[in-house]
Design a protein around this motif. Sequence first.
Motif, PDB file in Angstrom:
ATOM      1  N   LEU A 165       0.832  -1.207   0.000  1.00  0.00           N
ATOM      2  CA  LEU A 165       0.000   0.000   0.000  1.00  0.00           C
ATOM      3  C   LEU A 165       0.861   1.249   0.000  1.00  0.00           C
ATOM      4  CD1 LEU A 165      -3.073  -0.659   2.319  1.00  0.00           C
ATOM      5  CD2 LEU A 165      -3.081  -0.054  -0.095  1.00  0.00           C
ATOM      6  N   LEU A 166       1.957   1.203   0.703  1.00  0.00           N
ATOM      7  CA  LEU A 166       2.880   2.339   0.714  1.00  0.00           C
ATOM      8  C   LEU A 166       3.425   2.588  -0.692  1.00  0.00           C
ATOM      9  CD1 LEU A 166       4.168   4.431   2.562  1.00  0.00           C
ATOM     10  CD2 LEU A 166       5.998   2.805   3.017  1.00  0.00           C
ATOM     11  N   GLY A 167       3.715   1.522  -1.422  1.00  0.00           N
ATOM     12  CA  GLY A 167       4.163   1.650  -2.803  1.00  0.00           C
ATOM     13  C   GLY A 167       3.088   2.259  -3.695  1.00  0.00           C
ATOM     14  N   ILE A 168       1.841   1.861  -3.480  1.00  0.00           N
ATOM     15  CA  ILE A 168       0.719   2.416  -4.241  1.00  0.00           C
ATOM     16  C   ILE A 168       0.569   3.896  -3.936  1.00  0.00           C
ATOM     17  CG2 ILE A 168      -1.801   2.372  -4.489  1.00  0.00           C
ATOM     18  CD1 ILE A 168      -1.590  -0.722  -4.065  1.00  0.00           C
ATOM     19  N   VAL A 169       0.661   4.255  -2.671  1.00  0.00           N
ATOM     20  CA  VAL A 169       0.555   5.662  -2.259  1.00  0.00           C
ATOM     21  C   VAL A 169       1.665   6.480  -2.914  1.00  0.00           C
ATOM     22  CG1 VAL A 169       0.770   7.241  -0.295  1.00  0.00           C
ATOM     23  CG2 VAL A 169      -0.671   5.207  -0.108  1.00  0.00           C
ATOM     24  N   GLY A 170       2.891   5.961  -2.891  1.00  0.00           N
ATOM     25  CA  GLY A 170       4.015   6.663  -3.508  1.00  0.00           C
ATOM     26  C   GLY A 170       3.806   6.878  -4.998  1.00  0.00           C
ATOM     27  N   GLU A 171       3.293   5.864  -5.674  1.00  0.00           N
ATOM     28  CA  GLU A 171       3.007   5.984  -7.106  1.00  0.00           C
ATOM     29  C   GLU A 171       1.942   7.048  -7.359  1.00  0.00           C
ATOM     30  OE1 GLU A 171       3.171   5.451 -11.133  1.00  0.00           O
ATOM     31  OE2 GLU A 171       4.549   4.590  -9.675  1.00  0.00           O
ATOM     32  N   LEU A 172       0.921   7.083  -6.529  1.00  0.00           N
ATOM     33  CA  LEU A 172      -0.128   8.102  -6.690  1.00  0.00           C
ATOM     34  C   LEU A 172       0.410   9.506  -6.445  1.00  0.00           C
ATOM     35  CD1 LEU A 172      -3.133   6.293  -4.996  1.00  0.00           C
ATOM     36  CD2 LEU A 172      -2.852   6.811  -7.430  1.00  0.00           C
ATOM     37  N   GLU A 173       1.260   9.650  -5.457  1.00  0.00           N
ATOM     38  CA  GLU A 173       1.854  10.962  -5.189  1.00  0.00           C
ATOM     39  C   GLU A 173       2.684  11.432  -6.384  1.00  0.00           C
ATOM     40  OE1 GLU A 173       2.096  10.977  -0.332  1.00  0.00           O
ATOM     41  OE2 GLU A 173       3.841  10.260  -1.439  1.00  0.00           O
ATOM     42  N   ASN A 174       3.409  10.508  -7.004  1.00  0.00           N
ATOM     43  CA  ASN A 174       4.199  10.854  -8.195  1.00  0.00           C
ATOM     44  C   ASN A 174       3.293  11.228  -9.371  1.00  0.00           C
ATOM     45  OD1 ASN A 174       6.642  10.433  -6.916  1.00  0.00           O
ATOM     46  ND2 ASN A 174       6.787   8.311  -7.581  1.00  0.00           N
ATOM     47  N   GLY A 230       1.201  14.503  -8.150  1.00  0.00           N
ATOM     48  CA  GLY A 230       1.951  15.618  -7.589  1.00  0.00           C
ATOM     49  C   GLY A 230       1.329  16.178  -6.327  1.00  0.00           C
ATOM     50  N   THR A 231       0.598  15.326  -5.627  1.00  0.00           N
ATOM     51  CA  THR A 231      -0.121  15.731  -4.417  1.00  0.00           C
ATOM     52  C   THR A 231       0.181  14.740  -3.307  1.00  0.00           C
ATOM     53  OG1 THR A 231      -1.926  16.608  -5.754  1.00  0.00           O
ATOM     54  CG2 THR A 231      -2.427  16.123  -3.461  1.00  0.00           C
ATOM     55  N   PRO A 232       0.522  15.234  -2.112  1.00  0.00           N
ATOM     56  CA  PRO A 232       0.714  14.303  -1.000  1.00  0.00           C
ATOM     57  C   PRO A 232      -0.596  13.592  -0.661  1.00  0.00           C
ATOM     58  CG  PRO A 232       1.475  16.525  -0.430  1.00  0.00           C
ATOM     59  CD  PRO A 232       0.765  16.618  -1.732  1.00  0.00           C
ATOM     60  N   MET A 233      -0.516  12.311  -0.457  1.00  0.00           N
ATOM     61  CA  MET A 233      -1.687  11.530  -0.073  1.00  0.00           C
ATOM     62  C   MET A 233      -1.822  11.570   1.458  1.00  0.00           C
ATOM     63  SD  MET A 233      -3.186  10.384  -2.743  1.00  0.00           S
ATOM     64  CE  MET A 233      -2.705  11.587  -3.970  1.00  0.00           C
ATOM     65  N   PRO A 234      -3.008  11.268   1.956  1.00  0.00           N
ATOM     66  CA  PRO A 234      -3.216  11.283   3.407  1.00  0.00           C
ATOM     67  C   PRO A 234      -2.246  10.340   4.111  1.00  0.00           C
ATOM     68  CG  PRO A 234      -5.280  10.911   2.249  1.00  0.00           C
ATOM     69  CD  PRO A 234      -4.195  10.859   1.227  1.00  0.00           C
ATOM     70  N   VAL A 235      -1.816  10.740   5.288  1.00  0.00           N
ATOM     71  CA  VAL A 235      -0.866   9.949   6.072  1.00  0.00           C
ATOM     72  C   VAL A 235      -1.411   8.546   6.351  1.00  0.00           C
ATOM     73  CG1 VAL A 235       0.400   9.863   8.256  1.00  0.00           C
ATOM     74  CG2 VAL A 235       0.015  12.048   7.135  1.00  0.00           C
ATOM     75  N   ASP A 236      -2.714   8.432   6.533  1.00  0.00           N
ATOM     76  CA  ASP A 236      -3.314   7.140   6.872  1.00  0.00           C
ATOM     77  C   ASP A 236      -3.649   6.274   5.659  1.00  0.00           C
ATOM     78  OD1 ASP A 236      -3.151   7.693   9.559  1.00  0.00           O
ATOM     79  OD2 ASP A 236      -5.173   8.515   9.683  1.00  0.00           O
ATOM     80  N   ALA A 237      -3.351   6.738   4.455  1.00  0.00           N
ATOM     81  CA  ALA A 237      -3.736   5.977   3.264  1.00  0.00           C
ATOM     82  C   ALA A 237      -3.146   4.567   3.272  1.00  0.00           C
ATOM     83  CB  ALA A 237      -3.327   6.723   1.997  1.00  0.00           C
ATOM     84  N   GLU A 238      -1.888   4.444   3.685  1.00  0.00           N
ATOM     85  CA  GLU A 238      -1.274   3.114   3.677  1.00  0.00           C
ATOM     86  C   GLU A 238      -1.781   2.221   4.800  1.00  0.00           C
ATOM     87  OE1 GLU A 238       1.627   5.569   6.098  1.00  0.00           O
ATOM     88  OE2 GLU A 238       0.635   5.886   4.195  1.00  0.00           O
ATOM     89  N   LYS A 239      -2.598   2.778   5.688  1.00  0.00           N
ATOM     90  CA  LYS A 239      -3.195   1.985   6.773  1.00  0.00           C
ATOM     91  C   LYS A 239      -4.620   1.558   6.451  1.00  0.00           C
ATOM     92  CE  LYS A 239      -0.406   4.345  10.184  1.00  0.00           C
ATOM     93  NZ  LYS A 239      -0.406   5.327  11.263  1.00  0.00           N
TER      94      LYS A 239
END
Length: 85
Positions: free
Chosen positions: A45-54, A57-66
Amino acid sequence: MSDRITVEELTELMKKSAGVTVSPEELRRRYDTGFDAFGIDSLALLGIVGELENRYGTPMPVDAEKSKTPQQFLELVNSVLLTEA
C-alpha cells in the motif's frame, strides 16, 4: 488523468506495486474485503501511495497506507484529490 482514482486504476496499481492481479470486476464485488485477502500488505500500500503521489503531484493522506479495504482507500485518497482539484 481524472480527479478521482477509479477501481480500474487501483487494480493497475496493485499489479504494478505488489504484483497482485485482480480484475476490476472482482475488486468491485469484494470492495469491502480486506487488502490482506488480496495479498496486499502495508508495504505494498505504501508503494501504491508513492506511485499516486508521483502521478498526481499531491501528498496523499498519512493514513492511506493503513487503509484496510479498497473502499476505504479509494474514499480517503479521492477525498484528497477532489479537494486539490
